[in-house]
Structure formats: structure tokens, C-alpha cells
Design a protein around this motif. Structure first.
Motif, PDB file in Angstrom:
ATOM      1  N   ASP A 185       0.861  -1.178   0.000  1.00 17.27           N
ATOM      2  CA  ASP A 185       0.000   0.000   0.000  1.00 17.27           C
ATOM      3  C   ASP A 185       0.900   1.231   0.000  1.00 17.27           C
ATOM      4  O   ASP A 185       1.578   1.521   0.974  1.00 17.27           O
ATOM      5  CB  ASP A 185      -0.881  -0.047   1.261  1.00 17.27           C
ATOM      6  CG  ASP A 185      -2.018   0.961   1.175  1.00 17.27           C
ATOM      7  OD1 ASP A 185      -2.015   1.779   0.234  1.00 17.27           O
ATOM      8  OD2 ASP A 185      -2.888   0.927   2.069  1.00 17.27           O
ATOM      9  N   ILE A 186       0.921   1.912  -1.140  1.00 14.26           N
ATOM     10  CA  ILE A 186       1.864   3.018  -1.310  1.00 14.26           C
ATOM     11  C   ILE A 186       1.124   4.353  -1.284  1.00 14.26           C
ATOM     12  O   ILE A 186       0.098   4.520  -1.951  1.00 14.26           O
ATOM     13  CB  ILE A 186       2.633   2.867  -2.641  1.00 14.26           C
ATOM     14  CG1 ILE A 186       3.443   1.562  -2.616  1.00 14.26           C
ATOM     15  CG2 ILE A 186       3.543   4.062  -2.909  1.00 14.26           C
ATOM     16  CD1 ILE A 186       4.036   1.170  -3.952  1.00 14.26           C
ATOM     17  N   HIS A 187       1.605   5.281  -0.457  1.00 18.21           N
ATOM     18  CA  HIS A 187       0.967   6.595  -0.343  1.00 18.21           C
ATOM     19  C   HIS A 187       1.946   7.714  -0.650  1.00 18.21           C
ATOM     20  O   HIS A 187       3.003   7.798  -0.019  1.00 18.21           O
ATOM     21  CB  HIS A 187       0.455   6.814   1.085  1.00 18.21           C
ATOM     22  CG  HIS A 187      -0.681   5.926   1.455  1.00 18.21           C
ATOM     23  ND1 HIS A 187      -1.957   6.144   1.008  1.00 18.21           N
ATOM     24  CD2 HIS A 187      -0.737   4.815   2.225  1.00 18.21           C
ATOM     25  CE1 HIS A 187      -2.755   5.202   1.495  1.00 18.21           C
ATOM     26  NE2 HIS A 187      -2.035   4.376   2.229  1.00 18.21           N
ATOM     27  N   ASN A 188       1.590   8.558  -1.580  1.00 17.32           N
ATOM     28  CA  ASN A 188       2.341   9.788  -1.867  1.00 17.32           C
ATOM     29  C   ASN A 188       3.846   9.589  -1.933  1.00 17.32           C
ATOM     30  O   ASN A 188       4.611  10.319  -1.309  1.00 17.32           O
ATOM     31  CB  ASN A 188       2.049  10.854  -0.805  1.00 17.32           C
ATOM     32  CG  ASN A 188       0.573  11.175  -0.755  1.00 17.32           C
ATOM     33  OD1 ASN A 188      -0.080  11.283  -1.791  1.00 17.32           O
ATOM     34  ND2 ASN A 188       0.040  11.294   0.454  1.00 17.32           N
ATOM     35  N   LEU A 189       4.254   8.609  -2.702  1.00 16.03           N
ATOM     36  CA  LEU A 189       5.688   8.330  -2.827  1.00 16.03           C
ATOM     37  C   LEU A 189       6.342   9.370  -3.743  1.00 16.03           C
ATOM     38  O   LEU A 189       5.895   9.606  -4.860  1.00 16.03           O
ATOM     39  CB  LEU A 189       5.875   6.923  -3.402  1.00 16.03           C
ATOM     40  CG  LEU A 189       7.309   6.420  -3.516  1.00 16.03           C
ATOM     41  CD1 LEU A 189       7.952   6.285  -2.147  1.00 16.03           C
ATOM     42  CD2 LEU A 189       7.341   5.088  -4.258  1.00 16.03           C
ATOM     43  N   ASN A 190       7.397   9.980  -3.228  1.00 19.98           N
ATOM     44  CA  ASN A 190       8.155  10.977  -3.994  1.00 19.98           C
ATOM     45  C   ASN A 190       9.615  10.602  -4.025  1.00 19.98           C
ATOM     46  O   ASN A 190      10.148  10.093  -3.041  1.00 19.98           O
ATOM     47  CB  ASN A 190       8.049  12.355  -3.334  1.00 19.98           C
ATOM     48  CG  ASN A 190       6.712  13.001  -3.612  1.00 19.98           C
ATOM     49  OD1 ASN A 190       6.459  13.485  -4.701  1.00 19.98           O
ATOM     50  ND2 ASN A 190       5.833  12.975  -2.610  1.00 19.98           N
ATOM     51  N   LYS A 191      10.235  10.862  -5.171  1.00 19.18           N
ATOM     52  CA  LYS A 191      11.679  10.665  -5.235  1.00 19.18           C
ATOM     53  C   LYS A 191      12.298  11.772  -6.075  1.00 19.18           C
ATOM     54  O   LYS A 191      11.935  11.974  -7.241  1.00 19.18           O
ATOM     55  CB  LYS A 191      12.001   9.301  -5.864  1.00 19.18           C
ATOM     56  CG  LYS A 191      13.454   9.109  -6.231  1.00 19.18           C
ATOM     57  CD  LYS A 191      14.352   8.919  -5.009  1.00 19.18           C
ATOM     58  CE  LYS A 191      15.826   8.900  -5.386  1.00 19.18           C
ATOM     59  NZ  LYS A 191      16.701   8.666  -4.231  1.00 19.18           N
ATOM     60  N   THR A 192      13.177  12.526  -5.457  1.00 21.60           N
ATOM     61  CA  THR A 192      13.967  13.517  -6.176  1.00 21.60           C
ATOM     62  C   THR A 192      15.425  13.126  -6.002  1.00 21.60           C
ATOM     63  O   THR A 192      15.882  12.928  -4.885  1.00 21.60           O
ATOM     64  CB  THR A 192      13.744  14.920  -5.593  1.00 21.60           C
ATOM     65  OG1 THR A 192      12.343  15.185  -5.596  1.00 21.60           O
ATOM     66  CG2 THR A 192      14.461  15.980  -6.402  1.00 21.60           C
ATOM     67  N   TYR A 193      16.131  12.935  -7.120  1.00 23.30           N
ATOM     68  CA  TYR A 193      17.551  12.566  -7.028  1.00 23.30           C
ATOM     69  C   TYR A 193      18.366  13.751  -6.534  1.00 23.30           C
ATOM     70  O   TYR A 193      17.952  14.909  -6.686  1.00 23.30           O
ATOM     71  CB  TYR A 193      18.067  12.073  -8.385  1.00 23.30           C
ATOM     72  CG  TYR A 193      17.654  10.645  -8.688  1.00 23.30           C
ATOM     73  CD1 TYR A 193      18.301   9.584  -8.071  1.00 23.30           C
ATOM     74  CD2 TYR A 193      16.619  10.372  -9.572  1.00 23.30           C
ATOM     75  CE1 TYR A 193      17.921   8.278  -8.332  1.00 23.30           C
ATOM     76  CE2 TYR A 193      16.236   9.062  -9.837  1.00 23.30           C
ATOM     77  CZ  TYR A 193      16.900   8.015  -9.205  1.00 23.30           C
ATOM     78  OH  TYR A 193      16.526   6.717  -9.460  1.00 23.30           O
ATOM     79  N   PRO A 194      19.544  13.481  -5.953  1.00 25.35           N
ATOM     80  CA  PRO A 194      20.387  14.561  -5.418  1.00 25.35           C
ATOM     81  C   PRO A 194      20.681  15.661  -6.451  1.00 25.35           C
ATOM     82  O   PRO A 194      20.855  16.822  -6.097  1.00 25.35           O
ATOM     83  CB  PRO A 194      21.682  13.843  -5.019  1.00 25.35           C
ATOM     84  CG  PRO A 194      21.290  12.430  -4.801  1.00 25.35           C
ATOM     85  CD  PRO A 194      20.128  12.158  -5.715  1.00 25.35           C
ATOM     86  N   ASP A 195      20.707  15.289  -7.737  1.00 23.56           N
ATOM     87  CA  ASP A 195      20.994  16.308  -8.757  1.00 23.56           C
ATOM     88  C   ASP A 195      19.759  17.137  -9.118  1.00 23.56           C
ATOM     89  O   ASP A 195      19.807  17.972 -10.018  1.00 23.56           O
ATOM     90  CB  ASP A 195      21.582  15.663 -10.013  1.00 23.56           C
ATOM     91  CG  ASP A 195      20.573  14.777 -10.745  1.00 23.56           C
ATOM     92  OD1 ASP A 195      19.444  14.618 -10.244  1.00 23.56           O
ATOM     93  OD2 ASP A 195      20.924  14.238 -11.802  1.00 23.56           O
ATOM     94  N   GLY A 196      18.653  16.891  -8.416  1.00 23.40           N
ATOM     95  CA  GLY A 196      17.459  17.703  -8.636  1.00 23.40           C
ATOM     96  C   GLY A 196      16.428  17.086  -9.562  1.00 23.40           C
ATOM     97  O   GLY A 196      15.323  17.610  -9.693  1.00 23.40           O
ATOM     98  N   THR A 197      16.759  15.956 -10.210  1.00 24.62           N
ATOM     99  CA  THR A 197      15.795  15.287 -11.087  1.00 24.62           C
ATOM    100  C   THR A 197      14.618  14.761 -10.267  1.00 24.62           C
ATOM    101  O   THR A 197      14.812  13.982  -9.339  1.00 24.62           O
ATOM    102  CB  THR A 197      16.452  14.095 -11.801  1.00 24.62           C
ATOM    103  OG1 THR A 197      17.673  14.528 -12.378  1.00 24.62           O
ATOM    104  CG2 THR A 197      15.535  13.542 -12.867  1.00 24.62           C
ATOM    105  N   VAL A 198      13.418  15.206 -10.647  1.00 25.18           N
ATOM    106  CA  VAL A 198      12.235  14.688  -9.972  1.00 25.18           C
ATOM    107  C   VAL A 198      11.791  13.433 -10.716  1.00 25.18           C
ATOM    108  O   VAL A 198      11.347  13.505 -11.852  1.00 25.18           O
ATOM    109  CB  VAL A 198      11.105  15.740  -9.960  1.00 25.18           C
ATOM    110  CG1 VAL A 198       9.876  15.189  -9.247  1.00 25.18           C
ATOM    111  CG2 VAL A 198      11.589  17.013  -9.283  1.00 25.18           C
ATOM    112  N   ALA A 199      11.956  12.261 -10.095  1.00 24.75           N
ATOM    113  CA  ALA A 199      11.681  11.003 -10.790  1.00 24.75           C
ATOM    114  C   ALA A 199      10.298  10.464 -10.464  1.00 24.75           C
ATOM    115  O   ALA A 199       9.652   9.865 -11.316  1.00 24.75           O
ATOM    116  CB  ALA A 199      12.750   9.969 -10.443  1.00 24.75           C
TER     117      ALA A 199
END
Ligand SMILES: Nc1ncnc2c1ncn2[C@@H]1O[C@H](COP(=O)(O)OP(=O)(O)OP(=O)(O)O)[C@@H](O)[C@H]1O
Ligand SMILES: [Mg+2]
Lengths: 269, 255
Positions: free
Chosen positions: B7-21
Motif C-alpha cells: 500500500d503506497i501513499h504519496n511516494l516521492n523521489k527527487t535525485y540529489p541532482d534535482g531530477t524529480v523522478a
């Protein structure tokens, strides 16, 4: 264009001549300063002939002592290598950029190894003789630390070349860091690990013959004894034993390398 | 069916270089579902899978699995959670010079003590179990060959066997067939699907081939620019949806 090129070549020629003249001047200066004058060189040739004459036939006056010392040299080399290999591998895991927990630690270990590498084995032996006294112990420690200087570097390089996918695969299966290293990393770099360790054993056997000269155990001391008593025939015999020792070490390590390769080729069946 | 596994909620990932994945991804997966994830290159499919077992650290969000939040799990807890999640990679990621069966046994490392696992002291039962799993993926003959002596398709089946040996609740497969020929691809997908049915685990598979997705998936998720763009059955995935999913029009971020 062309002219400037010509000028450049001319300039280079001039500079090379200058360097040659300077180097020759330095050579003459050194000879004079160190008192190496032609008549001394000629005299030393006489003396050398005398020494050579005294060498033949080589004799073995105290065979037990000489062979005992040879065995001690080999023991010093093997123990120094084993300690060096173990410590180096652990350090290398923390030094390899892809496995190290922190960049600072990796840098610190690599610099440490670089420093250790820069100090010759004989100097380490002298330092350890001061610290722990004469005998094989300082020899073992000197070879161990001298090995660390080199092995940390080459092991870390081998570790940095492994396929990180394997590390990810094992980590994602819930393996611990130790599991990953023992089950994934070591098998992946095993042949490089064995080759470098055997190479180092070879180097250490050569060194261990010399270490005795400063009193760090082994056959080198027999050589010094014979020379000091002007028993050149004995000195030649000891030299021959050293030669035999180093040669057989090379043959054996070559043989082990081949066996290790075919053994890992068949994998841990 | 019916029991929620992840059950996944509001998963965000931004790489250290600023790329919003990944942008605010929320979804649930049920027990036994075979989910195929598709989407254009750079959409965030790999990042999504790798965030679930934290090979890639999520920036924020919640991933509930076996009653725990993976995102917040400590080191030890993460190991326990990870042994219940098998992962399959495009490059197989086997230990090449070790025998096939040893690679399958590696699936058990998450259950073993430090020393036993480190020295590979697997007991007889474990070895037999591993050989049994190899048989199920049709590789009993290759059990004692070096892993790198096998073909690509066979190596991927070893990787599947390793994952099955974890007795997982969830399997994440990141483009498992991208480096295989069409025939081996089909064999690998068949084994993966079969294992999912037999073992009852939930499976997430990233794929590039839409036809494979339609053929194998119980459910397809389309990811575009780090967001879920489509979520439905193969029948709902019409040509128009596919075209829109892969179109570059609104990709201001890319390049
Ligand atoms: N380690 C990283 N550091 C910085 N940016 C990254 C990293 N890994 C991926 N990205 C970026 O994150 C975005 C999503 O990448 P991701 O690999 O998840 O895409 P993908 O959908 O798997 O693509 P593909 O189909 O090509 O495998 C891309 O813009 C990518 O450039
Ligand atoms: Mg990807």
C-alpha cells in the motif's frame, strides 16, 4: 608558421644540449666529491679479483645454521604475507569507493597505504627492531606492513571493478554486509585476489633474504657474518642458497597460481 | 484475492541532482496480482521499483508492506522486509563464477546468521530445496555449472529461482527480458507468471513491450513523467491511451 616551428626545434635542441652538459658536470662533480678517482677504481678491480678468488670453491661450513636461517627467512616471508593479506583485505573493503561506508574513510585508508608504501621494507625493519628487538618478529612485522602498503591499493582496485549488480542483488534479498562481501564480492574478485597475494609472497621471499642484513631474522645475517670474517667462499655458498630459495619460491608460486586458476575455473563444485 | 500486500501513499523521489523522478505516487497491490508497468524511457519505472525495496531511497511517502512502513524501517528491519521481496534485474546479477545452485541458495541469506551465511554453510535441506526450485524452472541439469556458462535466458531463470527461494510475498522485476531474444523472453515470462500463480506472490514487472504487457498482465500501470498515467486491465489499454502515454508532447522536464 613554419619558421616558428623551426625556431621551436632549435630551442629544444639547445635545451637538450644544455641538460646533457649539466648532467655530465654533475657526474664529474659527484665522482670528485665522493673521491671516486680512476686510480681507486683500478685498485678496487684488484681487490674485487681477490674477493672473487676467495669465493671458489664455495664451502658450507655450518650447513645446519645456513639451512635453518633459510627456513627462517621463508617463515618470515610467509607469516608476513599472511598477516599482510588479511589486514589489507579488510582495509581494502573500507577503501574501495564502491563499498566504503564513507568517502572520507576511503580517502584516509588510501592515503595511509600510500604513505606506508613510500617507506622501504628495510626502514620498517629498522623501526621494528628498535621497537621489539632483534630476531624474526621485526622482520615479519616489516614485511606485513610493507605488504599492506601495496595490497590495499591493488585489492581496492580489484574491488572497485566488481559488478555492483551482484551487491544490489544480494542486498535486495536481505543479505547482511558481511554476507554480501563473503558470498558476492570475494567470489567475483577471487582470481585477482589470489594472483596479487601470491605475487606479494614472491616479493616478500626476496625481501626476507635481505632483512637479515639489518638483524631482522633469516639468512641475510649469515651473509653478513661470512663477509665480516672475510670468508668469501662461505658468502658465495649463502648467496647460492638465497638464489635457490628465491627461484623455488617463484616456481612454486607460479604453480600455485595455475592450480588456483584451474580450481576456481571448476568452481566450488 | 482481496488481501492488500503493498500500500503506497504519496511516494516521492527527487535525485540529489534535482531530477524529480516520482511525483506523489499512490497505489495498492493485492495478493497474487501480476502487475506490468510500462511507460516511456526516463518515466521513472526503475526508480519506482527500486524505491519499494529501498535500493533507491524515497524522498518522502509511505510504503506499507507486511504491516510495516518500509520507508521508515531501520537497518535490521529493512533486512527482514527485504528477504520477503525478491528482485530480478535486467542484467541477471548472478555471481558469475559460482555454481548455479549456489546462486539460488543466496536467496536464503536473509534468513541466515552472519557467520553461517558468510561462509555459505547451507544445510542439506536448503540445498535440496534449491535443487527442487531449479528443477521447477527447468534447469536441474545446469545446477552445478558455473552461472556464466549458461545462456542469458537460463541465467534469468536462475535469478527467478533465487527470488523464489526467498519465499517472497512480492517480486520486483526491472525489465527482466530487455536483454533477451524473443524466444527466451517468452520462456522467462512464462516461468515468472507460473511462479506467481503457484507461489501466490504479487509481482511488479517493468516492461518496454506493450504486447507482452497485454498478454501477461492482470493489471497494467502506465507511468509518465513520474506519475501514474494509466491503471487498468489490458483491455482498457487502448491504442489511444498507449499513444498518449508514449507521446513526448507534454514532457517539459525531459531532455
Ligand atoms: N542515479 C540517478 N541520479 C540522477 N537522476 C537519475 C538517476 N537515476 C535515474 N535518474 C533520472 O530519473 C528519471 C527516471 O529514471 P528511471 O531510470 O526510473 O526511468 P525508467 O522509466 O526506468 O527509464 P527506462 O525505461 O529508460 O529504464 C530519469 O529522468 C533519469 O534520468
Ligand atoms: Mg529503467
Amino acid at each position: 608558421m613554419k619558421q616558428s616551428k623551426m625556431a621551436k626545434i632549435e630551442k629544444k635542441k639547445f635545451r637538450n644540449t644544455l641538460y646533457a652538459v649539466l648532467a655530465f658536470a654533475f657526474f664529474i662533480f659527484s665522482m670528485l666529491q665522493l673521491n671516486i678517482v680512476p686510480e681507486r677504481l683500478i685498485q678496487s678491480a684488484d681487490r674485487l679479483a681477490y674477493v672473487f678468488g676467495g669465493m671458489f670453491p664455495p664451502v658450507l661450513n655450518e650447513p645446519l645454521d645456513v639451512f635453518g636461517a633459510a627456513v627462517e627467512s621463508i617463515q618470515v616471508a610467509i607469516l608476513g604475507t599472511i598477516i599482510g593479506v588479511i589486514v589489507s583485505f579488510v582495509l581494502a573493503v573500507f577503501a574501495a569507493r564502491n563499498l566504503a561506508p564513507s568517502k572520507t574513510l576511503s580517502f584516509a585508508i588510501k592515503s595511509f597505504a600510500g604513505f606506508v608504501r613510500a617507506v622501504p621494507a628495510l626502514i620498517w625493519a629498522l623501526l621494528f627492531i628498535v621497537a621489539v628487538g632483534l630476531g624474526p618478529t621485526p622482520g615479519i612485522l616489516a614485511l606485513a606492513i610493507n605488504s599492506i602498503g601495496m595490497l590495499v591499493k591493488v585489492y581496492a582496485e580489484a574491488l572497485e571493478e566488481i559488478d555492483m549488480g551482484v551487491v544490489e542483488a544480494l542486498e535486495s534479498a536481505g543479505a547482511s554486509k558481511l554476507h554480501v562481501i563473503m558470498q558476492g564480492v570475494i567470489p567475483s574478485m577471487l582470481s585477482a585476489f589470489i594472483a596479487w597475494s601470491l605475487f606479494r609472497l614472491d616479493v616478500n621471499i626476496r625481501y626476507s633474504a635481505i632483512l637479515g642484513v639489518v638483524g631482522a631474522g633469516g639468512i641475510g645475517w649469515e651473509l653478513v657474518k661470512a663477509a665480516q670474517m672475510s670468508r668469501y667462499d662461505e658468502a658465495l655458498m649463502v648467496t647460492m642458497v638465497i638464489f635457490l630459495m628465491v627461484m623455488s619460491a617463484e616456481v612454486i608460486s607460479e604453480f600455485m597460481k595455475k592450480r588456483a586458476n584451474s580450481a576456481t575455473a571448476q568452481a566450488v563444485k | 484475492m482481496g488481501e492488500t500486500i503493498v500500500d503506497i501513499h504519496n511516494l516521492n523521489k527527487t535525485y540529489p541532482d534535482g531530477t524529480v523522478a516520482l511525483k506523489n505516487i499512490s497505489m495498492k497491490a493485492e495478493k497474487g496480482e501480476f502487475i506490468v508497468i510500462i511507460g516511456p524511457s526516463g518515466a521513472g519505472k526503475s526508480t519506482f521499483l527500486r524505491s519499494i525495496n529501498r535500493l533507491s531511497e524515497p524522498t518522502s511517502g509511505e510504503i506499507l508492506f507486511m504491516g510495516k512502513d518500509i520507508v521508515k524501517a531501520g537497518k535490521k528491519e529493512l533486512r527482514t522486509l527485504r528477504r520477503n521481496i525478491g528482485m530480478i534485474f535486467q542484467g541477471f546479477n548472478l555471481v558469475k563464477r559460482l555454481p548455479t545452485v549456489r546462486n539460488v541458495l543466496h536467496g536464503k541469506l536473509g534468513y541466515m546468521s552472519s557467520l553461517k551465511g558468510a561462509f555459505g554453510l547451507f544445510d542439506q535441506d536448503q540445498v535440496e530445496e534449491a535443487l527442487g526450485i531449479l528443477k521447477r524452472v527447468g534447469l536441474e541439469e545446469q545446477a552445478f555449472k558455473r552461472a556464466d556458462e549458461l545462456s542469458g535466458g537460463q541465467q534469468q531463470r536462475v535469478a527467478i529461482a533465487r527470488a523464489i527461494n526467498q519465499s517472497p510475498q512480492l517480486i520486483l522485476a526491472d525489465e527482466p527480458i530487455a536483454s533477451l531474444d524473443p524466444n527466451s523472453s517468452r520462456v522467462v515470462m512464462d516461468y515468472l507468471k507460473k511462479a506467481c500463480r503457484e507461489e501466490g506472490f504479487t509481482t511488479f514487472v517493468n516492461l518496454h513491450q506493450v504486447d507482452f504487457a497485454k498478454e501477461y498482465a492482470d493489471r497494467i500501470i502506465g507511468i509518465k513523467d513520474g506519475e501514474i498515467y494509466f491503471d487498468g486491465s489490458g483491455d482498457d489499454l487502448t491504442d489511444e491511451v498507449i499513444e498518449a502515454l508514449y507521446s513526448k508532447e507534454k514532457e517539459a522536464v525531459a531532455g
